[in-house]
Design an enzyme around this catalytic site. Sequence first.
Site, short mmCIF file in Angstrom:
data_model
loop_
_atom_site.label_atom_id
_atom_site.label_comp_id
_atom_site.label_asym_id
_atom_site.label_seq_id
_atom_site.Cartn_x
_atom_site.Cartn_y
_atom_site.Cartn_z
N TYR A 58 -1.25 -0.84 10.63
CA TYR A 58 -1.47 -1.06 9.19
C TYR A 58 -0.28 -0.52 8.38
CZ TYR A 58 -3.65 -1.10 4.59
OH TYR A 58 -3.92 -1.32 3.26
N SER A 80 0.86 -1.20 0.00
CA SER A 80 0.00 0.00 0.00
C SER A 80 0.89 1.23 0.00
CB SER A 80 -0.86 0.00 1.27
OG SER A 80 -1.49 1.24 1.45
N1 LIG Z 1 -8.87 -0.33 -0.81
C1 LIG Z 1 -7.82 0.44 -0.54
O1 LIG Z 1 -7.92 1.67 -0.44
C2 LIG Z 1 -6.46 -0.20 -0.40
C3 LIG Z 1 -5.33 0.63 -0.53
C4 LIG Z 1 -4.07 0.06 -0.39
C5 LIG Z 1 -3.93 -1.28 -0.15
N2 LIG Z 1 -5.04 -2.07 -0.01
C6 LIG Z 1 -4.85 -3.50 0.27
O2 LIG Z 1 -5.47 -4.24 -0.74
C7 LIG Z 1 -5.78 -5.54 -0.25
C8 LIG Z 1 -7.21 -5.90 -0.62
O3 LIG Z 1 -8.10 -5.07 0.07
P1 LIG Z 1 -9.43 -4.51 -0.59
O4 LIG Z 1 -9.25 -3.06 -0.82
O5 LIG Z 1 -9.87 -5.35 -1.71
O6 LIG Z 1 -10.44 -4.62 0.66
P2 LIG Z 1 -11.61 -5.66 0.98
O7 LIG Z 1 -12.68 -5.55 -0.05
O8 LIG Z 1 -11.94 -5.40 2.40
O9 LIG Z 1 -10.93 -7.09 0.81
C9 LIG Z 1 -10.17 -7.72 1.80
C10 LIG Z 1 -10.14 -9.20 1.51
O10 LIG Z 1 -9.34 -9.85 2.50
C11 LIG Z 1 -10.05 -10.98 2.97
N3 LIG Z 1 -9.73 -11.28 4.36
C12 LIG Z 1 -9.86 -10.46 5.43
N4 LIG Z 1 -9.53 -11.11 6.55
C13 LIG Z 1 -9.22 -12.38 6.17
C14 LIG Z 1 -8.82 -13.54 6.88
N5 LIG Z 1 -8.70 -13.54 8.22
N6 LIG Z 1 -8.58 -14.67 6.19
C15 LIG Z 1 -8.71 -14.70 4.84
N7 LIG Z 1 -9.07 -13.62 4.11
C16 LIG Z 1 -9.34 -12.48 4.78
C17 LIG Z 1 -11.53 -10.60 2.85
O11 LIG Z 1 -12.32 -11.77 2.72
P3 LIG Z 1 -13.23 -12.42 3.87
O12 LIG Z 1 -13.85 -11.32 4.65
O13 LIG Z 1 -14.23 -13.23 3.08
O14 LIG Z 1 -12.31 -13.28 4.65
C18 LIG Z 1 -11.52 -9.83 1.55
O15 LIG Z 1 -11.70 -10.70 0.46
C19 LIG Z 1 -5.50 -5.49 1.24
O16 LIG Z 1 -4.24 -6.06 1.52
C20 LIG Z 1 -5.47 -4.00 1.55
O17 LIG Z 1 -4.69 -3.71 2.68
C21 LIG Z 1 -6.30 -1.56 -0.15
#
Ligand SMILES: NC(=O)c1ccc[n+]([C@@H]2O[C@H](COP(=O)([O-])OP(=O)(O)OC[C@H]3O[C@@H](n4cnc5c(N)ncnc54)[C@H](OP(=O)(O)O)[C@@H]3O)[C@@H](O)[C@H]2O)c1
Length: 265
Positions: free
Chosen positions: A163, A150
Amino acid sequence: MAEKRPDRSFPLVGTALVTGASSGLGRHYAEFLARAGLDVILVARRTEDLHELADVISQQYGRSATVLPTDLTDRPARQAMVEEVDSRGLRVDVLINNAGFGTQGEFATMDPDRIIREIELNCVALTDLTRHFLPGMLERRHGAVINVASTAGFQPWPTMSVYGASKSYVRSFSQALWWETRNTGVRVLSVCPGPTDTDWMANTGSPGMLPRRRTPEQVVQSTFRALNRDALEVIDGPMNRLTSFAASVVPTRVVLPIARLWAKE
Ligand SMILES: NC(=O)c1ccc[n+]([C@@H]2O[C@H](COP(=O)([O-])OP(=O)(O)OC[C@H]3O[C@@H](n4cnc5c(N)ncnc54)[C@H](OP(=O)(O)O)[C@@H]3O)[C@@H](O)[C@H]2O)c1
């Protein structure tokens, strides 16, 4: 005559394992890879959402999608998941360590159990899965490990302290592996999205945070363009590149209060 640049594009073939495939970026990565012709292994906790995606993948793209519902913060469950992959004879050619979450608040008041789970998911599970699948890729001289970090990993982030630190870890770890795996046929890429329109903000506890967001499709496009040029790291979007660069060169004492404002609704 101008010399032709060598083609460094990464051949997307075989099977991809995507963590956090039940929503957001993970779902988009899985669909992109299936559309590109790969079979996929879908990992997250929400079983129904994974099955719904698996149906889309098999019906729309004609690829096989294996659903392995797993809480990746649970070490025995994580171990059982990788053993299941191996026992089914599934060979992972592309590993996307995407699952992750954040926690907003003053550190001293954060739920201690949630902090541990955050580090276990964002850092430990990512490291563990990489350690498990990388040797096979090296043996076959083909594969890719894509670790979702990130822009939060470019500076300390007050009120998102764990984080930000976890994403610095992902960046550092991935870049070291990029070097270790050079000239092996295996690529390792650290992906740094900035604010992206997914459930991430709501899951962090602040749905209105960082309202200027890019789309998951843009992040996926940036990822595979970077993989094709064997980049060390990719920051998605010009504004995110600018702020990350600024955060790296401006003194930390100056960056800290600015970063604090980012976590405000
Ligand atoms: N969106 C942003 O602004 C942003 C920016 C920078 C980086 N990121 C990174 O991008 C990645 C994806 O996030 P996203 O934006 O797509 O958010 P999201 O929609 O909240 O997705 C997070 C995913 O992680 C899974 N997850 C959470 N806890 C888990 C666990 N204990 N075991 C297995 N899976 C788990 C969730 O699935 P379940 O709930 O079904 O387990 C979900 O599929 C993350 O690493 C996040 O830190 C996001």
